[in-house]
Design a protein around this motif. Structure first.
Motif, PDB file in Angstrom:
ATOM      1  N   GLY A 259       0.805  -1.135   0.007  1.00  0.00           N
ATOM      2  CA  GLY A 259      -0.110   0.142   0.121  1.00  0.00           C
ATOM      3  C   GLY A 259       0.848   1.261  -0.107  1.00  0.00           C
ATOM      4  O   GLY A 259       0.497   2.288  -0.732  1.00  0.00           O
ATOM      5  N   THR A 260       1.950   1.229   0.761  1.00  0.00           N
ATOM      6  CA  THR A 260       2.859   2.306   0.823  1.00  0.00           C
ATOM      7  C   THR A 260       3.474   2.695  -0.399  1.00  0.00           C
ATOM      8  O   THR A 260       3.554   3.694  -1.054  1.00  0.00           O
ATOM      9  N   TYR A 261       3.755   1.439  -1.188  1.00  0.00           N
ATOM     10  CA  TYR A 261       4.340   1.707  -2.395  1.00  0.00           C
ATOM     11  C   TYR A 261       3.384   2.240  -3.553  1.00  0.00           C
ATOM     12  O   TYR A 261       3.654   3.118  -4.446  1.00  0.00           O
TER      13      TYR A 261
ATOM     14  N   LEU B  28       2.983   6.165  -2.717  1.00  0.00           N
ATOM     15  CA  LEU B  28       4.108   6.491  -3.276  1.00  0.00           C
ATOM     16  C   LEU B  28       4.371   6.732  -4.841  1.00  0.00           C
ATOM     17  O   LEU B  28       4.693   7.799  -5.318  1.00  0.00           O
ATOM     18  N   ALA B  29       3.708   5.614  -5.316  1.00  0.00           N
ATOM     19  CA  ALA B  29       3.918   5.636  -7.067  1.00  0.00           C
ATOM     20  C   ALA B  29       2.895   6.626  -7.571  1.00  0.00           C
ATOM     21  O   ALA B  29       3.112   7.288  -8.387  1.00  0.00           O
ATOM     22  N   GLY B  30       1.722   6.681  -6.793  1.00  0.00           N
ATOM     23  CA  GLY B  30       0.662   7.518  -7.279  1.00  0.00           C
ATOM     24  C   GLY B  30       1.044   9.008  -7.244  1.00  0.00           C
ATOM     25  O   GLY B  30       0.933   9.996  -8.064  1.00  0.00           O
ATOM     26  N   ALA B  31       1.923   9.465  -5.989  1.00  0.00           N
ATOM     27  CA  ALA B  31       2.373  10.730  -5.770  1.00  0.00           C
ATOM     28  C   ALA B  31       3.397  11.124  -6.826  1.00  0.00           C
ATOM     29  O   ALA B  31       3.326  12.365  -7.246  1.00  0.00           O
ATOM     30  N   VAL B  32       4.085  10.007  -7.221  1.00  0.00           N
ATOM     31  CA  VAL B  32       5.316  10.523  -8.120  1.00  0.00           C
ATOM     32  C   VAL B  32       4.532  10.556  -9.482  1.00  0.00           C
ATOM     33  O   VAL B  32       4.790  11.372 -10.204  1.00  0.00           O
TER      34      VAL B  32
ATOM     35  N   ALA C  30       3.022  13.661  -9.661  1.00  0.00           N
ATOM     36  CA  ALA C  30       3.861  15.007  -9.993  1.00  0.00           C
ATOM     37  C   ALA C  30       4.404  15.097 -11.255  1.00  0.00           C
ATOM     38  O   ALA C  30       4.746  16.076 -11.810  1.00  0.00           O
ATOM     39  N   VAL C  31       4.628  13.813 -11.936  1.00  0.00           N
ATOM     40  CA  VAL C  31       5.062  13.822 -13.323  1.00  0.00           C
ATOM     41  C   VAL C  31       4.021  14.264 -14.215  1.00  0.00           C
ATOM     42  O   VAL C  31       4.099  15.360 -14.999  1.00  0.00           O
ATOM     43  N   ILE C  32       2.736  14.013 -13.928  1.00  0.00           N
ATOM     44  CA  ILE C  32       1.756  14.873 -14.692  1.00  0.00           C
ATOM     45  C   ILE C  32       1.683  16.306 -14.625  1.00  0.00           C
ATOM     46  O   ILE C  32       1.294  16.864 -15.533  1.00  0.00           O
ATOM     47  N   SER C  33       1.628  16.715 -13.379  1.00  0.00           N
ATOM     48  CA  SER C  33       1.659  18.118 -13.022  1.00  0.00           C
ATOM     49  C   SER C  33       2.702  18.638 -13.756  1.00  0.00           C
ATOM     50  O   SER C  33       2.705  19.860 -14.469  1.00  0.00           O
TER      51      SER C  33
END
Length: 394
Positions: free
Chosen positions: A365-367, A370-374, A377-380
């Motif tokens: 879940g943590t992974y 973190l993957a979603g946040a990354v 950020a990339v999309i933004s």
């Protein structure tokens, strides 16, 4: 009150098994159910001596200077192996029958004496364990091999007076004898004279019942059971808490009247085996007391458990160990063997357990977060870059 020699059943068994266990050699030794005197020499080394390194033993002691009183049916010194071993003048005939202490019409005492001190000859593999010892022949049983307590008592008294170092008694009675009996007193006198007193345990043990036999069961007497080739109790050997040690007593080769050897079974022949080893030890350690000799024989015996049991006592006598492992000051009582030291605890590394299902779910879940946040950020970042490019074009 009758004192018995080994049962005739034991003797018959010896004759039945001799031909097969000794390679058929003694075919001329038995007529019917008895051994014929004289007998043909048995060329083979008996099994009870094959397990002993005699040359090594005799480098230490041959029993020289030690006297062993054989209280039995007489000892025939016409057998060439006993001619130089028997001190007839120191013996006695207490039977009142024809003959003297060197007359042995049943052959029992001659066999007993041979196991102790028979001299070696080129025509036979048999020899006594202590071929330097001297036999004091005391005839205490009649032509049927029977005696009585009174005669046995007198025989022990004579052995003390004759200066015996060891007394071998291959006779027994299971009659209840009081502690103040004449036999008990005679045994005590022998012990007080620092004599090693050895007696057979008896041959009535096939029923499995434990019972005392005398004089073997008296305190201070070394009671000897019979063992077989596997160092286990022979089926006929009497068991009881009084048993102090065991020795070979099955298919025993020994000297017979007039010459030659025969085969026999019984605790009667286990006792002199121990007496022979005792003679070697007394010659090697003349300053040791009788209780020290007995305790050392027991301490060095071969056994499967740390202490004694009612079948073989402290174990089967080990002649070589008894002579080669002599302490400076032996105890007067044997002690159980020490338990083997515990093995050191193994060094075990810390146990590392794998993650549980919940921990794994939490980690994944943590992974995902973190993957979603990354990804966000990339999309933004990409969106910002695109907007900047459009503004420049405008």
């Amino acid at each position: 009150m009758t004192v018995r020699r080994p049962s005739r059943a034991a003797a018959a068994l010896a004759l039945l098994t001799a031909a097969t266990l000794l390679g058929g050699a003694p075919t001329a030794h038995a007529t019917g159910t008895q051994c014929a005197f004289p007998a043909e020499p048995i060329e083979e080394r008996p099994w009870s001596l094959q397990r002993v390194r005699l040359d090594q033993l005799w480098e230490i002691s041959r029993g020289d200077g030690v006297s062993v009183a054989v209280i039995d049916s007489g000892v025939d010194n016409r057998n060439p192996q006993l001619a130089e071993a028997v001190a007839a003048e120191r013996g006695a005939d207490l039977t009142g029958e024809d003959g003297d202490q060197t007359t042995d019409r049943v052959g029992h005492g001659t066999k007993v004496a041979g196991i102790i001190a028979a001299r070696g000859r080129d025509d036979t593999g048999f020899v006594g364990l202590a071929p330097g010892a001297t036999i004091i022949p005391i005839r205490a049983s009649d032509t049927d091999g029977e005696g009585d307590v009174a005669t046995l008592t007198a025989a022990i008294q004579h052995a003390v007076q004759a200066g015996a170092d060891i007394i071998n008694i291959s006779q027994d009675t299971d009659a209840a004898l009081s502690e103040d009996s004449a036999l008990r007193q005679a045994v005590d006198a022998a012990l007080a004279a620092d004599i090693v007193v050895i007696a057979s345990a008896g041959n009535d043990g096939a029923d499995g019942e434990q019972r005392d036999t005398f004089p073997a069961a008296y305190d201070g007497v070394l009671a000897v059971a019979a063992s077989d080739r596997n160092n286990e109790r022979a089926p006929f050997s009497q068991s009881g808490d009084f048993v102090g040690i065991a020795a070979p007593g099955v298919d025993m080769v020994s000297t017979v009247p007039l010459g030659g050897q025969c085969v026999d079974n019984g605790t009667s022949f286990a006792a002199p085996y121990v007496a022979g080893v005792a003679a070697l030890l007394r010659a090697a350690e003349p300053d040791w007391t009788a209780p020290q000799v007995v305790a050392h024989l027991q301490q060095t015996a071969e056994r499967a458990i740390p202490g004694p049991d009612p079948h073989v006592g402290w174990g089967v006598v080990d002649p070589v160990r008894a002579l080669t492992e002599r302490p400076a000051e032996p105890p007067t009582e044997p002690v159980p063997d020490e338990a083997a030291p515990a093995a050191p605890a193994p060094e075990v590394p810390d146990l590392v357990l794998g993650e549980t299902h919940a921990e794994r779910a939490e980690r994944l879940g943590t992974y995902a977060v973190l993957a979603g946040a990354v990804l966000t950020a990339v999309i933004s970042g990409i969106a910002l870059v695109g907007r900047d490019r459009r503004r420049r074009r405008a």
